[in-house]
Design a protein around this motif. Sequence first.
Motif, PDB file in Angstrom:
ATOM      1  N   ASN A 205       0.947  -1.251   0.025  1.00  0.00           N
ATOM      2  CA  ASN A 205       0.137  -0.019  -0.065  1.00  0.00           C
ATOM      3  C   ASN A 205       0.950   1.291   0.089  1.00  0.00           C
ATOM      4  O   ASN A 205       1.509   1.522   0.975  1.00  0.00           O
ATOM      5  N   ALA A 206       0.814   2.252  -0.995  1.00  0.00           N
ATOM      6  CA  ALA A 206       1.602   3.345  -1.070  1.00  0.00           C
ATOM      7  C   ALA A 206       1.227   4.452  -0.386  1.00  0.00           C
ATOM      8  O   ALA A 206       1.738   5.279  -0.038  1.00  0.00           O
ATOM      9  N   GLY A 207      -0.221   4.193   0.232  1.00  0.00           N
ATOM     10  CA  GLY A 207      -0.725   5.190   1.162  1.00  0.00           C
ATOM     11  C   GLY A 207      -0.989   6.551   0.433  1.00  0.00           C
ATOM     12  O   GLY A 207      -1.683   7.493   1.033  1.00  0.00           O
ATOM     13  N   THR A 208      -1.179   6.394  -1.003  1.00  0.00           N
ATOM     14  CA  THR A 208      -1.358   7.838  -1.824  1.00  0.00           C
ATOM     15  C   THR A 208      -1.867   7.037  -3.099  1.00  0.00           C
ATOM     16  O   THR A 208      -1.308   6.246  -3.617  1.00  0.00           O
ATOM     17  N   PHE A 209      -2.595   8.095  -3.818  1.00  0.00           N
ATOM     18  CA  PHE A 209      -2.916   7.847  -5.287  1.00  0.00           C
ATOM     19  C   PHE A 209      -2.420   8.972  -6.104  1.00  0.00           C
ATOM     20  O   PHE A 209      -2.696   9.109  -7.266  1.00  0.00           O
ATOM     21  N   ASP A 210      -1.555   9.834  -5.474  1.00  0.00           N
ATOM     22  CA  ASP A 210      -1.229  10.976  -6.274  1.00  0.00           C
ATOM     23  C   ASP A 210       0.307  11.219  -6.090  1.00  0.00           C
ATOM     24  O   ASP A 210       0.814  12.102  -6.435  1.00  0.00           O
ATOM     25  N   ASP A 211       1.241  10.025  -5.845  1.00  0.00           N
ATOM     26  CA  ASP A 211       2.673  10.331  -5.831  1.00  0.00           C
ATOM     27  C   ASP A 211       3.640   9.255  -6.583  1.00  0.00           C
ATOM     28  O   ASP A 211       3.846   8.166  -6.095  1.00  0.00           O
ATOM     29  N   PRO A 212       3.680   9.884  -7.698  1.00  0.00           N
ATOM     30  CA  PRO A 212       4.523   8.739  -8.625  1.00  0.00           C
ATOM     31  C   PRO A 212       5.803   8.556  -8.275  1.00  0.00           C
ATOM     32  O   PRO A 212       6.189   7.252  -8.195  1.00  0.00           O
ATOM     33  N   LYS A 214       6.659   7.772  -5.082  1.00  0.00           N
ATOM     34  CA  LYS A 214       6.488   6.857  -4.210  1.00  0.00           C
ATOM     35  C   LYS A 214       6.270   5.408  -4.770  1.00  0.00           C
ATOM     36  O   LYS A 214       6.640   4.467  -4.487  1.00  0.00           O
ATOM     37  N   GLY A 215       5.392   5.564  -5.923  1.00  0.00           N
ATOM     38  CA  GLY A 215       5.164   4.386  -6.821  1.00  0.00           C
ATOM     39  C   GLY A 215       6.657   3.736  -7.411  1.00  0.00           C
ATOM     40  O   GLY A 215       6.811   2.425  -7.412  1.00  0.00           O
ATOM     41  N   LYS A 216       7.420   4.673  -7.817  1.00  0.00           N
ATOM     42  CA  LYS A 216       8.496   4.022  -8.286  1.00  0.00           C
ATOM     43  C   LYS A 216       9.492   3.582  -7.354  1.00  0.00           C
ATOM     44  O   LYS A 216      10.008   2.450  -7.597  1.00  0.00           O
ATOM     45  N   GLU A 217       9.652   4.048  -6.067  1.00  0.00           N
ATOM     46  CA  GLU A 217      10.526   3.489  -5.121  1.00  0.00           C
ATOM     47  C   GLU A 217       9.978   2.119  -4.595  1.00  0.00           C
ATOM     48  O   GLU A 217      10.617   0.975  -4.524  1.00  0.00           O
TER      49      GLU A 217
END
Length: 352
Positions: A205-212, A214-217
């Motif tokens: 769970n990235a905990g956000t839908f708006d942080d690319p 974070k997704g890359k990490e």
Amino acid sequence: MKRTAQKFAALALALTLALGLLSGCGPDAPSGSSPAQSPDADGGALKVALVLTQSLGDSGPADDMNNAMKRAVEDFGIESTTYEALQPEQYEESLRNFAQNGCDMVVASFPGMTEAVRKVAADFPDVKFVHIYSAEDYGLDNVVSVDFACWEANYVCGVAAALVSESGQIGHIIGGEDNTIRANYHALVEGAQSVNAAAAVEQINAGTFDDPAKGKEIALSLYGKGVDVIIGDAGKVTLGIIEAAKETGNYIIGDASDHSSLAPGNVLMDTALGFGAAVYDQISKLVDGTFSAGVGAANYANGGIATTKNTSLAENCTDEALKGRLDEIWDKVAEIEGQIADGTLVVEKVTQ
């Protein structure tokens, strides 16, 4: 059943509005269309507001809904406003402001707005409310929810991921927790294990839908552990997953719209959900007087759910073995989608 859904047009449009000076629904709002096409009770143009809990700019569900609003302005002569309420404390306030300031219809988005819709809609029985991506039956004459059987598409994604994965390790990056996302995960696992009983799906769970970023990490971490296919279920976070797939030479299945142009050699396919079509449909019902409260569903059977395969993958990916199997994979995807559409295969919504 067609397996390629209509591709969503990319549009980056961010409107920062001061609540109380809401374009399109306030008494001093400028008219951007012909009132004669869609008159409200006072003879002016019908006014519709869209409240998004995810930001615009990733060619995903938020952009698709915003594009639908723009089409409705052109086709029906409504006045429209799109507002990004990215913090939970803004949900009720924004809905209430639009309802107080002359909107005929307020469109809320995503499950997180459930309590805000419940409170505000009850206070404004003469305003129509639409809740997109919700299975909630509010029991109010002025509210319709439109649910999306996303888990059906995620079952298909699980099948495709397991057919492509050499390691049998699949990633699932989500933006938050709700019943639909939990159902997506269970369907994804079920689909993958229908192909490879030993397939393992790791969800983060990235905990956000708006942080690319974070997704890359997260994606780089998963790819580094041997995962070779990741399913994104996280809005704009998916853009970061795509970047990680490109850097590592791995694969991604994207979220809600066609991302193949961003990484032609790495995007396998995307889920395709008719968020914009649902918004446009409800506005058309407002215009022609056929609005009806309750809960509606978008699924494979009625064409509201599908997947979009990357038709340029064969010419862009570097894996020769995969290139040779793509036709077989797409045929299997089509077979499974057909079975879901005609009811031969039932994908249950499992939320626990």
